[in-house]
Design a protein around this motif. Structure first.
Motif, mmCIF file in Angstrom:
data_model
loop_
_atom_site.group_PDB
_atom_site.id
_atom_site.type_symbol
_atom_site.label_atom_id
_atom_site.label_comp_id
_atom_site.label_asym_id
_atom_site.label_seq_id
_atom_site.Cartn_x
_atom_site.Cartn_y
_atom_site.Cartn_z
ATOM 1 N N HIS A 15 0.846 -1.194 0.000
ATOM 2 C CA HIS A 15 0.000 0.000 0.000
ATOM 3 C C HIS A 15 0.886 1.251 0.000
ATOM 4 O O HIS A 15 1.870 1.324 0.749
ATOM 5 N N CYS B 135 -10.880 6.865 -1.764
ATOM 6 C CA CYS B 135 -9.758 6.475 -0.907
ATOM 7 C C CYS B 135 -9.312 7.676 -0.083
ATOM 8 O O CYS B 135 -8.996 8.735 -0.642
ATOM 9 N N ARG C 92 -5.983 9.508 -0.972
ATOM 10 C CA ARG C 92 -5.764 9.956 -2.357
ATOM 11 C C ARG C 92 -5.138 11.352 -2.457
ATOM 12 O O ARG C 92 -4.418 11.640 -3.406
ATOM 13 N N CYS D 229 -1.439 10.641 -2.283
ATOM 14 C CA CYS D 229 -0.923 9.436 -2.938
ATOM 15 C C CYS D 229 -0.436 9.721 -4.358
ATOM 16 O O CYS D 229 -1.173 10.268 -5.172
ATOM 17 N N LEU E 167 -0.054 7.675 -6.722
ATOM 18 C CA LEU E 167 -0.684 6.796 -7.716
ATOM 19 C C LEU E 167 -2.153 7.131 -7.940
ATOM 20 O O LEU E 167 -2.835 6.442 -8.709
ATOM 21 N N CYS F 253 -9.845 6.641 -7.740
ATOM 22 C CA CYS F 253 -9.570 6.714 -6.298
ATOM 23 C C CYS F 253 -10.469 7.742 -5.613
ATOM 24 O O CYS F 253 -10.790 7.603 -4.433
ATOM 25 N N CYS G 263 -6.481 -0.903 -1.935
ATOM 26 C CA CYS G 263 -5.947 0.057 -2.909
ATOM 27 C C CYS G 263 -6.378 -0.398 -4.296
ATOM 28 O O CYS G 263 -6.332 -1.588 -4.602
ATOM 29 N N HIS G 264 -6.791 0.575 -5.128
ATOM 30 C CA HIS G 264 -7.212 0.218 -6.491
ATOM 31 C C HIS G 264 -6.043 -0.172 -7.383
ATOM 32 O O HIS G 264 -6.213 -0.878 -8.363
ATOM 33 N N HIS G 265 -4.852 0.333 -7.088
ATOM 34 C CA HIS G 265 -3.809 0.275 -8.106
ATOM 35 C C HIS G 265 -2.525 -0.442 -7.741
ATOM 36 O O HIS G 265 -1.577 -0.387 -8.520
HETATM 37 S S1 SF4 Z 1 -3.654 4.344 -5.620
HETATM 38 FE FE1 SF4 Z 1 -4.456 3.187 -3.881
HETATM 39 S S2 SF4 Z 1 -3.740 4.271 -2.066
HETATM 40 FE FE2 SF4 Z 1 -3.455 5.640 -3.806
HETATM 41 S S3 SF4 Z 1 -5.297 6.882 -3.827
HETATM 42 FE FE3 SF4 Z 1 -5.675 5.152 -5.202
HETATM 43 S S4 SF4 Z 1 -6.652 3.609 -3.941
HETATM 44 FE FE4 SF4 Z 1 -5.717 5.084 -2.560
#
Ligand code: SF4
Ligand SMILES: Nc1ncnc2c1ncn2[C@@H]1O[C@H](COP(=O)(O)OP(=O)(O)OP(=O)(O)O)[C@@H](O)[C@H]1O
Ligand SMILES: [Mg+2]
Length: 341
Positions: free
Chosen positions: A254, A304, A307, A310, A312, A317, A335-337
């Motif tokens: 994560h 999320c 986000r 983050c 990513l 998100c 986490c989506h990614h």
């Molecule tokens: S990539 Fe994962 S941790 Fe980052 S904002 Fe998207 S869902 Fe959240």
């Protein structure tokens, strides 16, 4: 087992403590609400230490106190030794809860300054009407077990003790109740570095001797990793990742967990250490040390919660909340990614 998708683990060994979809909210003024904990699930297995890790303000203490019903959570359930704590009346609750003890964040201020050590340690049992000739012997035995000399601290008050001694008194108070579960809320963060290791060693020994299950709350990655069997990473009241502590550095995926690891001294090198069993571990989630502030729990980000910090993050998100999913043995991520090899 902690997190969702835990049914198969529950079947193997019933949890001593099961927290389901726990919500802790604090109304502020007329129209605002602090979302301190939002839908927390924990299954604490007999004899294990579960670490709860996250930065200041992410809801660790609120979660610990709500498990203790001090105060009760806004929603959700807390099942302890097969009994639902959230529905119990005060006397039944106190009786049941005596087997679950919490060590608070600040050892000095959690002790009544007017009371002497012998009374502080005996307080819990006396509330239940236990007293008499063998009480002194029990207090002495417990003080010795936590590394204090009963004769020298017997009549002292908290201000006459060091921080480390106060924490030992707090641990003795808890042990007098012969608990099954000990919740330690940042038990060493208020102490001098030189004393921290002593208290951590004491907690580990105590856990074995008294056959305890433990929830260990802290913001320090290394401390949590060293003392825990599993680690649950919290961000703004939600679980990001749950994994065996031995996998923390090499297998956490994560982005928030990776950020926490990157922020410790030598963190980036630690993260590249090969797994001793499987060899090099490929983790595609970048290490990023983010400098931005934790968003307000009054108005957490949509989707999320991580986000806004983050690297990513995508539109998905913001639109959809990622759910915890199992990505490996005992390893859950929301986490989506993240890419998991
Ligand atoms: S990539 Fe994962 S941790 Fe980052 S904002 Fe998207 S869902 Fe959240
Ligand atoms: N009684 C309260 N009333 C209003 N807000 C509260 C209350 N207790 C906690 N909060 C808020 O809830 C959020 C979570 O707080 P909590 O103390 O649980 O965090 P924490 O992870 O333990 O932080 P720390 O590492 O600093 O101890 C914070 O924004 C805090 O300000
Ligand atoms: Mg706290």
């Amino acid at each position: 087992m902690a997190g969702s998708g835990t049914a198969h683990m529950r079947a193997e060994a019933g949890p001593v403590l099961a927290v389901d979809d726990m919500v802790v909210e604090f109304p502020v003024g007329r129209h605002q609400v602090v979302h301190a904990v939002s839908g927390l699930n924990i299954d604490l297995l007999p004899g294990e230490t579960l670490g709860i890790l996250g930065e200041s303000g992410c809801g660790k203490s609120s979660a610990g106190r709500a498990i203790m019903q001090e105060p009760a959570p806004t929603a959700g359930s807390v099942l302890f030794a097969g009994e639902q704590l959230t529905g119990l009346k005060s006397r039944d609750l106190r009786r049941k809860r005596s087997k679950m003890q919490m060590i608070m964040q600040d050892p000095v201020s959690s002790l009544n300054p007017r009371r002497k050590v012998r009374d502080l340690v005996a307080e819990g049992l006396r509330i239940w009407g236990f007293d008499g000739d063998d009480m002194d012997a029990a207090i002495r035995e417990t003080l010795t077990a936590v590394g204090l000399d009963p004769d020298s601290v017997w009549d002292r008050r908290p201000h006459e003790l060091s921080g480390g001694q106060c924490q030992r008194v707090c641990i003795a108070r808890a042990l007098m109740m012969n608990p099954d579960v000990l919740i330690c809320d940042e038990p060493v963060s208020a102490l001098d570095v030189s004393v921290q290791a002593q208290i951590l060693n004491l907690l580990e020994r105590t856990k074995e001797t008294y056959d305890l299950s433990m929830i260990f709350i802290a913001h320090d990655v290394s401390v949590v990793k060293n003392i825990s069997d599993r680690v649950m990473v919290l961000y703004l009241g939600k679980t990001c990742e749950v994994l065996p502590s031995s996998d923390m550095h090499t297998r956490s995926v994560h982005p928030y967990t990776r950020t926490l690891i990157a922020s410790i001294p030598g963190g980036e090198e630690l993260a590249s250490v090969d797994d001793p069993v499987t060899g090099p571990v490929v983790v595609d989630t970048p290490l990023v040390a983010t400098a931005t502030e934790l968003p307000s729990p009054l108005n957490p980000p949509s989707g999320c919660r991580f986000r806004t910090r983050c690297p990513l993050a995508t539109e998905l998100c913001a639109a959809e909340e990622p759910q915890l999913r199992e990505v490996g043995a005992g390893h859950f991520v929301a986490c989506h990614h993240v890419a998991v090899s």
